[in-house]
Write an enzyme that holds these catalytic residues in place. Sequence first.
Site, mmCIF file in Angstrom:
data_model
loop_
_atom_site.group_PDB
_atom_site.id
_atom_site.type_symbol
_atom_site.label_atom_id
_atom_site.label_comp_id
_atom_site.label_asym_id
_atom_site.label_seq_id
_atom_site.Cartn_x
_atom_site.Cartn_y
_atom_site.Cartn_z
ATOM 1 N N CYS A 9 -0.961 2.232 6.033
ATOM 2 C CA CYS A 9 -1.611 2.795 5.023
ATOM 3 C C CYS A 9 -2.416 3.994 5.562
ATOM 4 O O CYS A 9 -2.287 4.171 6.896
ATOM 5 C CB CYS A 9 -2.141 2.274 4.151
ATOM 6 N N ASN A 12 -6.083 1.547 6.441
ATOM 7 C CA ASN A 12 -5.960 0.093 6.822
ATOM 8 C C ASN A 12 -7.072 -0.916 6.362
ATOM 9 O O ASN A 12 -7.372 -2.019 6.832
ATOM 10 C CB ASN A 12 -5.664 -0.158 8.371
ATOM 11 N N CYS A 14 -7.378 -1.140 2.475
ATOM 12 C CA CYS A 14 -6.858 -1.525 1.216
ATOM 13 C C CYS A 14 -5.448 -2.341 1.049
ATOM 14 O O CYS A 14 -5.167 -3.183 0.844
ATOM 15 C CB CYS A 14 -6.996 -0.468 0.021
ATOM 16 N N ARG A 15 -4.372 -0.951 1.155
ATOM 17 C CA ARG A 15 -3.174 -1.651 1.005
ATOM 18 C C ARG A 15 -2.332 -2.210 1.914
ATOM 19 O O ARG A 15 -1.684 -3.338 1.845
ATOM 20 C CB ARG A 15 -2.145 -0.022 0.521
ATOM 21 N N SER A 16 -2.481 -1.659 3.133
ATOM 22 C CA SER A 16 -1.637 -2.228 4.247
ATOM 23 C C SER A 16 -2.247 -3.879 4.757
ATOM 24 O O SER A 16 -1.319 -4.740 5.064
ATOM 25 C CB SER A 16 -1.545 -1.539 5.519
ATOM 26 N N ASP A 126 -2.631 4.850 -3.360
ATOM 27 C CA ASP A 126 -3.824 4.709 -3.094
ATOM 28 C C ASP A 126 -4.941 4.261 -4.122
ATOM 29 O O ASP A 126 -5.045 5.300 -4.915
ATOM 30 C CB ASP A 126 -4.336 5.917 -2.186
#
Length: 159
Positions: A9, A12, A14-16, A126
């Site tokens: 993401c 690195n 939150c999402r990934s 995001d």
Amino acid sequence: MTVHVLFVCLGNICRSPTAHGLFEHIVSEAGLSDKIVVDSAGTGGWHAGDPPDKRAQATAVQRGYNISHLKARQVNQMDYQRFDYILAMDEQNLNDLTEFKPVDFKGELGLFLELAGVDDAREVPDPYYGGDAHFNHVIDLIEHASLELLERIKKEHQL
Ligand code: 4NP
């Protein structure tokens, strides 16, 4: 043969890392930890060395996953040699990863949801400037796609 999977993401945090932690958990439950190596990275390096965002950690814990041990890092050229699947959370991440992709990259680079075969959304949006609902939406998408991705990898690699 070991399959290497990298989630990417922007930051690195939150999402990934959420995808990293969830997918690793699902792989472990399936008894495939010695066959599938999981990692995550950000296209940006501002948060390198940081643990996942507190909100991402809290959302993961609510769903039964612990991602507190993960540390952010930036994507680098070695990643294109090491990973068989490089999975971008959104189109911007994919554009950035495509720009730096070496000509001899032999793996698959694409949108996580698309490569997992999830067709109700293309991007994991995001959540950084959002609230709880955004973080919950992120984990819903990631949980569903992770299960689908594992099935795809199992089929493709006869695991
Ligand atoms: P991520 O979220 O890409 O899911 O880790 C973000 C984290 C940090 C920033 C943006 C998005 N930031 O601008 O610092």
